[in-house]
Design a protein around this motif. Structure first.
Motif, short mmCIF file in Angstrom:
data_model
loop_
_atom_site.label_atom_id
_atom_site.label_comp_id
_atom_site.label_asym_id
_atom_site.label_seq_id
_atom_site.Cartn_x
_atom_site.Cartn_y
_atom_site.Cartn_z
N GLU A 54 0.72 -1.16 -0.09
CA GLU A 54 -0.23 -0.32 0.00
C GLU A 54 0.74 1.19 -0.29
O GLU A 54 0.17 2.30 -0.71
N SER A 55 1.74 1.52 1.26
CA SER A 55 2.79 2.14 0.96
C SER A 55 3.46 2.62 -0.78
O SER A 55 3.66 3.47 -0.66
N PHE A 56 3.70 1.74 -1.12
CA PHE A 56 3.96 1.57 -2.46
C PHE A 56 3.35 2.31 -3.96
O PHE A 56 3.83 3.64 -4.37
N LYS A 57 2.77 2.05 -3.13
CA LYS A 57 1.22 2.56 -4.19
C LYS A 57 0.67 3.50 -3.87
O LYS A 57 0.48 4.04 -5.09
N GLU A 58 0.92 4.40 -2.56
CA GLU A 58 0.72 5.67 -2.69
C GLU A 58 1.55 6.26 -2.95
O GLU A 58 1.98 7.25 -3.47
N GLY A 85 4.18 10.08 -7.27
CA GLY A 85 4.66 10.76 -7.86
C GLY A 85 4.49 11.08 -9.12
O GLY A 85 5.16 11.59 -10.00
N ALA A 86 3.45 10.24 -9.10
CA ALA A 86 2.93 10.42 -10.98
C ALA A 86 1.95 11.84 -10.99
O ALA A 86 1.87 12.37 -11.49
N ALA A 87 1.26 12.05 -9.74
CA ALA A 87 0.94 13.74 -9.80
C ALA A 87 1.99 14.89 -9.54
O ALA A 87 1.13 15.87 -10.39
N THR A 88 2.96 14.38 -8.68
CA THR A 88 3.74 15.49 -8.54
C THR A 88 4.16 15.55 -10.33
O THR A 88 4.96 16.66 -10.66
N LEU A 89 4.34 14.54 -10.83
CA LEU A 89 4.98 14.28 -12.39
C LEU A 89 4.13 15.14 -13.61
O LEU A 89 4.71 16.75 -14.12
N GLN A 90 3.13 14.82 -13.19
CA GLN A 90 1.67 15.58 -14.01
C GLN A 90 1.86 16.94 -13.21
O GLN A 90 1.77 17.76 -14.28
N ASN A 91 1.44 17.58 -12.37
CA ASN A 91 1.70 18.90 -11.98
C ASN A 91 2.78 19.31 -12.74
O ASN A 91 3.11 21.01 -12.83
#
Length: 430
Positions: free
Chosen positions: A299-303, A308-314
């Motif tokens: 779960e931690s890796f999923k979060e 990370g994907a959201a940060t990269l997208q922003n």
């Protein structure tokens, strides 16, 4: 080499059977030509086999040089080769127990003594050559000493280093020997080719010398002493004997590389399994631990991945796409209307210029306001420039008491109108 062996067998049969209608001199000349060509082919094939054996030795020599380093390299090699050493030690123990069982003596104490004696340095380090510092022949005694009684001067790492250096020395000696053989054979081949007339005149002697050199190489590969080829004997039987010997050498020359490889196999670097089992075991252990850790913290890796994907997208949206979009809209105006100067401002500035010129001209006698405005629309300020030119004759006086300042301010307003018209043209262009 199969064609060479076939040609030699055919020539031997022809010389033995004395072909009908062919003279003895013709048969001998043809046999000499075939013999010399066959010896040359065997010669070249032997050199190629020696090269195939010598070239891979450089890789093994580099490997042993890298292992003959610090404590870490020695320990790594010892651990990698430990299963094979233990296998040799186990076979020694089995042999000791078998000998003891055949003798039926000694009982438990005899069995323990035999097992204790089997754990010798020669069992665990079969390729080591222990050199005695005093030169009194104690090296062999140390080699057969039980491992637990080995002196400190010959500890496990010291024995490992001696084994590595021994294998390195044997490979270097073999490489030098192979290089010497290749050089000798190549030099002999060059000598034979340089004098073709003499070689044809003395075909039997040339073949005899070449066969002697090849036989020496083959005997060295077989660990045997040199075969007595004998002295060259002239005559039909001697020629048949040389053909038979050349045929035998051709058969042996096919396996020169395999013989040398088998002879040097124990001194070459360990197999890929021996070198790779320890890294593979470490990799499997680390992979297992890593997979367990990932499974426990799924779960931690999923979060982390989602964050990370959201940060990269922003980051891409704010710092790459938004500046590019803003620059494009600035250039092409987009949905906004950016103007350097407005139409109302430009008209107001132009009307002020007309009023200023009309008032200035009326003071100097020109009362036709329509004519003045028409000329101002065309950019003509002659009414102002005439007064300005006259006032500039006495600038200091006219700046205080005359109309010089007013004429200059009218020209400033004209410059402002011109700049506004230029900006309006630029707006239309974009």
């Amino acid at each position: 080499m199969a064609s060479v062996i076939s040609d030699l067998g055919l020539v031997r049969e022809v010389c033995s059977g004395r072909a009908a209608g062919v003279s003895e001199d013709t048969q001998k000349e043809a046999a000499n030509i075939v013999l010399l060509n066959s010896i040359a082919a065997i010669h070249a094939h032997t050199i190629g086999q020696l090269l195939d054996t010598a070239l891979p030795l450089s890789v093994d020599i580099d490997y042993w040089n890298s292992q003959d380093g610090g404590v870490f390299a020695l320990t790594l090699y010892l651990v990698q080769s430990l299963p094979w050493r233990l296998a040799g030690w186990g076979s020694g123990m089995i042999e000791a127990v078998a000998r003891l069982a055949d003798g039926h003596r000694g009982g438990i104490s005899g069995l323990g003594s035999a097992l204790y004696s089997s754990i010798s340095t020669k069992r665990l380090f079969p390729d080591v050559v222990l050199s005695s510092a005093k030169g009194d022949g104690s090296a062999g005694a140390i080699a057969m000493t039980p491992l637990l009684r080995v002196p400190r001067s010959a500890n496990v790492l010291s024995l490992t280093r001696r084994e590595i250096r021994y294998k390195l020395k044997r490979l270097e000696d073999a490489q030098d020997s192979l290089a010497a053989m290749i050089g000798s054979l190549s030099q002999a081949a060059g000598t034979n080719k340089s004098c073709p007339d003499e070689r044809e005149a003395r075909g039997e002697e040339s073949a005899f010398v070449a066969m002697q050199q090849i036989e020496q190489v083959l005997c060295f590969a077989d660990k045997n002493g040199p075969t007595d080829i004998g002295k060259p004997v002239h005559g039909p039987q001697a020629l048949i004997g040389q053909i038979c010997l050349a045929e035998e050498l051709a058969v042996k020359a096919q396996t020169v590389s395999a013989r040398f490889t088998q002879k040097l196999e124990r001194f070459r670097r360990p197999s890929l399994i021996a070198r790779g089992w320890l890294p593979a075991l470490v990799f499997i252990f680390c992979a297992r631990r890593l997979s367990s850790y990932i499974a426990d913290n799924r779960e931690s890796f999923k979060e982390w991945l989602l964050d990370g994907a959201a940060t990269l997208q922003n980051y891409v949206a704010q710092y790459i796409l938004a500046p590019l979009r803003s620059a494009y809209e600035t250039i092409r105006y987009g949905k906004h209307s950016y103007r350097v100067v407005t139409e109302q401002s430009l008209l107001s500035d132009f009307k002020s210029l007309e009023d200023m010129v009309v008032g200035f001209a009326r003071r100097f006698g020109n009362v036709d306001a329509a004519d003045v405005r028409r000329r101002v629309e065309c950019g003509d300020l002659s009414d102002v420039m005439q007064v300005y030119a006259r006032e500039m004759q006495k600038p200091f006086k006219n700046a205080v008491f005359g109309d010089l300042v007013e004429a200059m301010l009218i020209q400033v307003q004209k410059v402002k109108v011109d700049v506004g018209q230029t900006m309006a043209a630029l707006d239309k262009l974009l």
